[in-house]
Design a protein around this motif. Structure first.
Motif, PDB file in Angstrom:
ATOM      1  N   UNK A 102       1.248   4.064  -2.905  1.00 28.73           N
ATOM      2  CA  UNK A 102       0.879   5.482  -2.720  1.00 28.73           C
ATOM      3  C   UNK A 102       2.050   6.285  -3.340  1.00 28.73           C
ATOM      4  N   UNK A 143      -3.993   8.029   1.962  1.00 28.05           N
ATOM      5  CA  UNK A 143      -5.364   8.188   0.922  1.00 28.05           C
ATOM      6  C   UNK A 143      -5.233   9.680   0.508  1.00 28.05           C
ATOM      7  N   UNK A 150       0.867  -1.428  -0.137  1.00 28.79           N
ATOM      8  CA  UNK A 150      -0.089  -0.012  -0.189  1.00 28.79           C
ATOM      9  C   UNK A 150       0.873   1.263   0.068  1.00 28.79           C
ATOM     10  N   UNK A 152      -3.277   5.618   7.319  1.00 34.24           N
ATOM     11  CA  UNK A 152      -3.665   5.163   6.186  1.00 34.24           C
ATOM     12  C   UNK A 152      -4.700   6.375   5.621  1.00 34.24           C
ATOM     13  N   UNK A 153      -5.472   6.847   6.301  1.00 39.54           N
ATOM     14  CA  UNK A 153      -6.266   8.122   5.819  1.00 39.54           C
ATOM     15  C   UNK A 153      -5.455   9.259   5.371  1.00 39.54           C
ATOM     16  N   UNK A 199      -4.804   7.348  11.999  1.00 38.81           N
ATOM     17  CA  UNK A 199      -5.112   7.903  10.896  1.00 38.81           C
ATOM     18  C   UNK A 199      -4.143   7.838   9.515  1.00 38.81           C
ATOM     19  N   UNK A 258      -2.513  11.006  -1.595  1.00 35.14           N
ATOM     20  CA  UNK A 258      -2.699  10.253  -2.829  1.00 35.14           C
ATOM     21  C   UNK A 258      -3.616  10.838  -3.686  1.00 35.14           C
ATOM     22  N   UNK A 259      -4.825  10.991  -3.133  1.00 34.56           N
ATOM     23  CA  UNK A 259      -6.046  11.502  -3.851  1.00 34.56           C
ATOM     24  C   UNK A 259      -5.666  12.803  -4.306  1.00 34.56           C
TER      25      UNK A 259
END
Lengths: 334, 299, 252
Positions: free
Chosen positions: B239, B279, B235, B275-276, B273, B282-283
Motif C-alpha cells: 500500500x 484500502x 500488504x 485494512x479497510x 477497520x 490506496x484506492x
C-alpha cells in the motif's frame, strides 16, 4: 474458433469424458482405497472455483491474489444462514451466496478492475485479508477461529441428508457436487466461446486495441470480475457441507494461492486447465499432507517449478505435437 | 487529544514509517534494476526478525549477558548477514529468471517464493510466536510531557534516518549510484554503454535485502514474530508502494509516511477497520494520481 | 459541402514549445485516397491522432461527413465512422486470424454482450470475417495465430481489423513499416483493394517514396507542423524544396 475447438484442452468432449470418468471412478476408488474417493468430491468443487478464477486470469488477463474473499463469502453464507436463519435448503443457501457475492464483487470490482498487474493484485489481496480479519475478529457473529459447524443440508428441496451414514452422505454429495460442476463448467464453456468471452480475450491481449473497436473495456472487466466471483462463491458454498465446518482459514490468502496454483498447474490458457489442475491439486494435497504438515512449502516449490518448466501447465504438455502423435498412434478417440 | 498523546501518535507514526521505509525502499531498488515487484520481499523482513529473535535468545544473552551494545548491534549484524545469504541463494536466482517475463509470471513465481519462505520459517522456528525484547527494556523509557515513551523506538527512528541518508548518498552521490540510476532509467541503453548489469543487480539485491533484514531485526524487540507477519507487512508495504509510486527514493519515503500515518490512526480509533482504511487510501491515491504521489520520476 | 468527407481548418497542436501541428487546413472528397509524407517529426502522426480523436487540438476545427467532430471522444469518432491503425502491429495475439476478424466484426455489430451463443454461430459475423480475410489475402492462415504468420500478413490483419468497423474514413499510419521490401507492394495492393471494396476514404502516412509514387494520386507534404505541398505526386515530389526536405541532410 476452428483451431481452438480442435484442441483437447478446449473441447467440450474432454469435459464430458472427464465428467463420466469422475462419476465412474468414485465407487472404484472407494472400493480400492476407502476414504480416498472423497478427494474427487473436493476436486470437482474446487474446479468450479478454479474455473471462475481463470475466467479473470486466463481470459481477461487479471491476476487475483484475493479470490479467497469470494470463497469465504460462499462458505460463510452457508454457515450464517444456517446459524441465524436455520436454513438447510442448500440450493436456497447457494442462491443467497450468489446474491451476496454479486453485491460484494460489484462493489469491490468497481474499484479494483480499473487497475492491472501489481495494483490489481494488491488491492484485491487487501480486500480478501480484510474479510478474513472480520471472520476472526467478529467472533460473536462468526464464531471466530472456532468457526461455525455445518449441519447436513437438505438438497433439491426435499432430500434431507441428515439421517444418512457417513459413506452414503459422501456418495450422494459427490454426485450432487458433480452435477453442479457439470452445470457450471458447461456454462463457462458457453461463456468463453461467446462474443462476450472473445471480448474478454481481446482485453487480455490488447486492451487499447479493443478500445479502438469501440469497446468499453471497464464494463467487460467488471462483468468478468463478477462472474468469476460468483463461481468461486458457489464453490465455497458447496465446500462447506463437505468440510462440515466453516472457519476463517477458508478465506485466508493461501486459499487464493491454491486457485492460482490450480490454474497454472492445469494450464491457464486452456478451458480444461483449471479443471484438471483442481483435480490433481487435491490429490497432491492429500498425499502431501499425509507425509508432512508443510504442504505450502511443496506448493510454493511446485508453483515456481510449473512456471519455469511448463508455463502452459499440464494441458500445455498434452497439447505438444509429440504427445498428440503418441495419442494418434494409440488411436485414442479424443 | 492532549499534546502528549499527539506526540505519542506522531512518534509511533515515525517509528512505523521507519520500518515500512526499509521494506518499500528495497522493493523500489529491485524494481528499479529488474522491473520486478517482488511479492516475497517482506519475507526477508520476517527473516531478519526471526534471526534476531533466535540469536538473541540462544546466544547473545548467554554470552554477553545484558551488554547493551551486544543486545542492539549483534542481532542487526546477524540479521543482515543471514538475510543477504538467503536472498542471494533463494531470491536472486528466481528474480534473475523472471526478469523480462511479464507481470503475471513475476507475480506468480514471487508468490511461490513467499509460500516457500513462510513455510521454511515455520519448519525452522515453529508456529509459536518468538520474541526477544531485552533491548527494548534495557534502553528504558523517557519522559514525553506527562507520559513515558520507549527510548528504543526513538533509537529505531534515528537509526533509520541515518540509514536513509546513507542510502540517499549511495544512490545520488556514489559511483554505484550513478550506474544504478543509469540502469534504472534504461537497462538496455546502460548495457549497450558497457555497464555490467549483472553486478548492479547483485548489488541492488544485496542492498534491498540488508535494508529488509535490518528492518526485521529492529522491529523484533517491540513485538514478536510469527507466521503471517510477512503478509501483514507485505500488504502495508505494498500500500505504501502504491501511495508513494513505483521506483523512486522520494516515493519510498512518502509512501512509508502516509501509510504509517493512516495505519497508526486507524489502529487507535478503528482497529477492526485498519485494512479497510488502508484500502481506501490506496484506492483513492490510485484514482487521483495513478502513478503515486512521488512516482513516475524514477530514481 | 456535398461529397466532402473531411474538412480540416486551422488545426493547431503544440506540445510545450514544439509546434507539432501548426495551422493545418485541407479537404478531402469522398472516396479519395490521400498520402501524407514528410520527414520524422513533421507532425504526421500527430495530425492522424488529432483527426482520430486520440488527442484534442489547441485550436481549429475538424468537419467529418458534414458534422463538427472536433471535440468528439475517441469512441464517438469510431461511432461516426473514423478508424485508424497504428505504426506498430497491434492485434490480438492469443486469437487466431479468423477469431481476430470475427470479434472485430462482432464489435461493430454490438453483439459483444451475448454470453451464451457461440461467436461461431453468428453467420453474418463469420461471413463478413471470411470476406475480409479473402480481400486481405489471409485465407490461407485463418487458423494461425498472429505470431505464426509473416509480418506483412500481420499488417494486413491489423488493417483488416480496422476495416471490420466499416469506417467511412480510414487512417493508416505507415502500413508498410517493418514489412520486407519483397512484401510491401503485395501488402499495399491488398490494402487498397480492400479499401476500394469497402468504398472508404483513406489517409495514409507513408515513408516509402516508392510506395507513394506507385499508389498515390494526391500527396500532402508536411514539414515542421505545416503543409508545404498538396497535389499530384508527379508535380509535388519533383519540386526542389520538397525534395530537399524529404531527402533530408543526405541530399543537402
Amino acid at each position: 474458433m476452428v483451431a481452438a475447438s480442435r484442441e483437447l484442452g478446449n473441447s467440450l468432449r474432454a469435459l464430458i469424458a472427464l465428467s463420466i470418468l469422475i462419476a465412474v471412478l468414485y465407487p472404484i476408488i472407494g472400493w480400492l482405497r476407502p476414504g480416498f474417493e472423497v478427494i474427487l468430491t473436493y476436486g470437482v468443487i474446487l474446479a468450479i472455483a478454479a474455473l471462475g478464477f481463470n475466467l479473470l486470469f486466463g481470459y481477461t488477463g487479471l491476476l487475483s491474489f484475493g479470490h479467497a474473499a469470494f470463497f469465504g463469502v460462499g462458505a460463510y453464507t452457508i454457515g450464517l444462514t444456517l446459524k441465524y436463519l436455520n436454513l438447510r435448503a442448500l440450493e436456497a443457501q447457494i442462491f443467497i451466496a450468489v446474491v451476496a457475492a454479486l453485491l460484494f464483487s460489484a462493489l469491490t470490482g468497481f474499484i479494483v478492475v480499473r487497475y492491472r498487474g501489481i495494483f490489481f493484485a494488491i488491492l484485491i489481496l487487501v480486500i480478501a485479508q480484510t474479510l478474513w480479519g472480520f471472520y476472526v475478529k467478529f467472533y460473536h457473529i462468526t464464531g471466530g477461529t472456532d468457526g461455525i459447524r455445518i449441519l447436513r443440508p437438505v438438497i433439491l428441496g426435499f432430500y434431507d441428508t441428515r439421517g444418512l451414514g457417513y459413506d452414503d452422505f459422501n456418495m450422494i454429495y459427490h454426485y450432487y457436487a458433480l452435477a453442479w460442476f457439470i452445470l457450471m463448467a458447461y456454462l463457462m464453456w458457453r461463456i468463453i466461446n461467446s462474443p462476450f468471452g472473445y471480448t474478454l480475450k481481446m482485453i487480455r491481449d490488447a486492451e487499447d486495441r479493443a478500445q479502438t473497436l469501440g469497446i468499453d473495456t471497464f464494463k467487460f472487466k467488471l462483468a468478468a470480475f463478477i462472474i468469476s466471483a460468483l463461481y468461486v462463491a458457489v464453490s465455497g458454498a458447496l465446500y462447506a457441507p463437505l468440510n462440515r465446518i466453516v472457519t476463517p482459514d477458508l478465506a485466508y490468502w493461501t486459499v487464493s494461492g491454491k486457485m492460482v496454483f490450480m490454474s497454472i498447474l492445469g494450464g491457464f490458457t486452456y478451458y480444461m486447465g483449471p479443471i484438471v489442475g483442481a483435480l490433481i491439486y487435491v490429490y497432491f494435497e492429500t498425499v502431501a499432507q499425509a507425509i508432512t504438515v508443510h504442504w505450502f512449502l511443496i506448493m510454493g516449490v511446485l508453483i515456481i517449478a510449473t512456471m519455469v518448466l511448463t508455463p502452459t501447465g499440464l494441458m500445455g504438455l498434452v497439447d505438444r505435437p509429440s504427445f498428440k502423435k503418441t495419442l494418434s498412434l494409440l488411436k485414442l478417440p479424443i | 487529544m492532549s499534546l502528549s498523546l499527539a506526540a505519542l501518535y506522531a512518534l509511533d507514526t515515525l517509528f512505523y514509517a521507519s520500518l515500512i521505509f526499509l521494506i518499500v525502499s528495497g522493493l523500489n531498488i529491485i524494481y528499479g534494476v529488474l522491473r520486478i515487484v517482488n511479492l516475497a520481499h517482506a519475507t526477508l523482513f520476517a527473516l531478519g526478525a526471526y534471526t534476531a529473535a533466535w540469536i538473541t535468545s540462544t546466544y547473545i544473552v548467554k554470552v554477553f549477558g545484558d551488554s547493551l551494545i551486544a543486545l542492539i548491534a549483534l542481532p542487526l549484524l546477524t540479521a543482515a548477514i543471514v538475510t543477504v545469504i538467503a536472498s542471494l541463494a533463494l531470491v536472486m536466482p528466481i528474480l534473475a529468471y523472471a526478469h523480462g517475463k511479464g507481470d503475471a509470471f513475476q507475480l506468480i513465481v514471487t508468490f511461490g517464493l513467499l509460500l516457500v519462505f513462510e513455510e521454511l520459517f515455520q519448519i525452522i522456528w515453529g508456529r509459536a510466536p518468538l520474541a526477544a525484547n531485552q533491548a527494548y527494556f534495557a534502553l528504558g523509557f523517557m519522559d514525553l510531557i506527562d507520559r513515558k515513551y520507549p527510548v528504543y523506538k526513538i533509537m529505531v527512528i534515528t537509526f533509520t534516518g541515518f540509514l536513509a541518508v546513507i542510502l540517499w548518498y549511495m544512490i545520488y552521490r556514489s559511483r554505484f549510484g550513478l550506474v544504478f540510476r543509469a540502469v534504472a532509467m534504461d537497462p538496455e541503453m546502460s548495457s549497450a554503454l558497457g555497464v555490467n548489469i549483472g553486478r548492479v543487480v547483485v548489488m541492488a539485491i544485496i542492498l534491498a535485502s540488508v535494508l529488509a533484514g535490518l528492518g526485521g531485526a529492529l522491529y523484533l524487540p517491540v513485538a514478536s514474530i510469527a507466521p503471517g507477519v510477512s503478509l501483514e507487512f507485505l500488504i502495508i508495504a505494498f500500500v505504501g508502494l502504491v501511495i508513494g509510486g513505483l521506483g523512486s527514493f522520494a516515493g519510498s519515503l512518502i509512501g512509508a509516511f502516509v501509510v504509517s500515518f493512516f495505519r497508526t490512526f486507524s489502529i487507535i480509533f478503528i482497529p477492526e477497520l485498519e485494512l479497510v482504511v488502508l484500502f481506501a487510501v490506496a484506492a483513492l491515491v490510485l484514482l487521483v494520481k495513478p502513478e503515486g504521489i512521488g512516482g513516475g520520476k524514477g530514481w | 459541402m456535398l461529397g466532402k468527407i473531411l474538412q480540416v481548418s486551422g488545426l493547431r497542436k503544440y506540445f510545450g514549445g514544439v509546434k507539432a501541428v501548426d495551422g493545418v487546413s485541407f479537404t478531402m472528397d469522398e472516396g479519395e485516397r490521400l498520402f501524407i509524407v514528410g520527414p520524422n517529426g513533421a507532425g504526421k502522426t500527430t495530425l492522424v491522432n488529432l483527426i482520430s480523436g486520440y488527442i484534442m487540438p489547441d485550436s481549429g476545427t475538424i468537419m467529418f461527413d458534414g458534422r463538427d467532430v472536433t471535440r468528439l471522444s475517441l469512441a464517438s469518432r469510431v461511432g461516426v465512422g473514423i478508424a485508424r491503425s497504428f505504426q506498430l502491429v497491434n492485434v490480438f495475439w492469443g486469437l487466431t486470424v479468423l477469431e481476430n476478424l470475427s470479434i472485430a466484426v462482432a464489435s461493430r455489430l454490438k453483439v459483444n454482450t451475448n454470453m451464451f451463443k457461440s461467436l461461431e454461430s453468428y453467420k453474418a459475423v463469420l461471413e463478413e470475417a471470411l470476406e475480409l480475410a479473402e480481400l486481405s489475402g489471409l485465407t490461407e492462415v485463418l487458423d494461425k495465430r498472429p505470431s505464426e504468420i509473416s509480418q506483412g500478413d500481420r499488417k494486413l490483419l491489423d488493417i483488416a481489423i480496422t476495416l471490420a468497423l466499416k469506417p467511412k474514413l480510414v487512417m493508416l499510419d505507415e502500413p508498410t513499416s517493418g514489412v520486407s521490401t519483397r512484401e510491401k507492394f503485395e501488402v499495399m495492393d491488398r490494402v487498397l483493394k480492400t479499401l476500394h471494396r469497402f468504398g472508404a476514404s483513406s489517409i495514409i502516412v507513408e515513408h516509402d517514396m516508392e510506395v507513394v509514387k506507385k499508389y498515390s494520386n494526391r500527396v500532402l507534404v508536411m514539414h515542421e507542423g505545416k503543409i508545404i505541398g498538396d497535389g499530384a505526386p508527379s508535380d509535388i515530389l519533383s519540386k526542389e524544396d520538397v525534395r530537399r526536405i524529404l531527402l533530408g541532410e543526405a541530399y543537402a
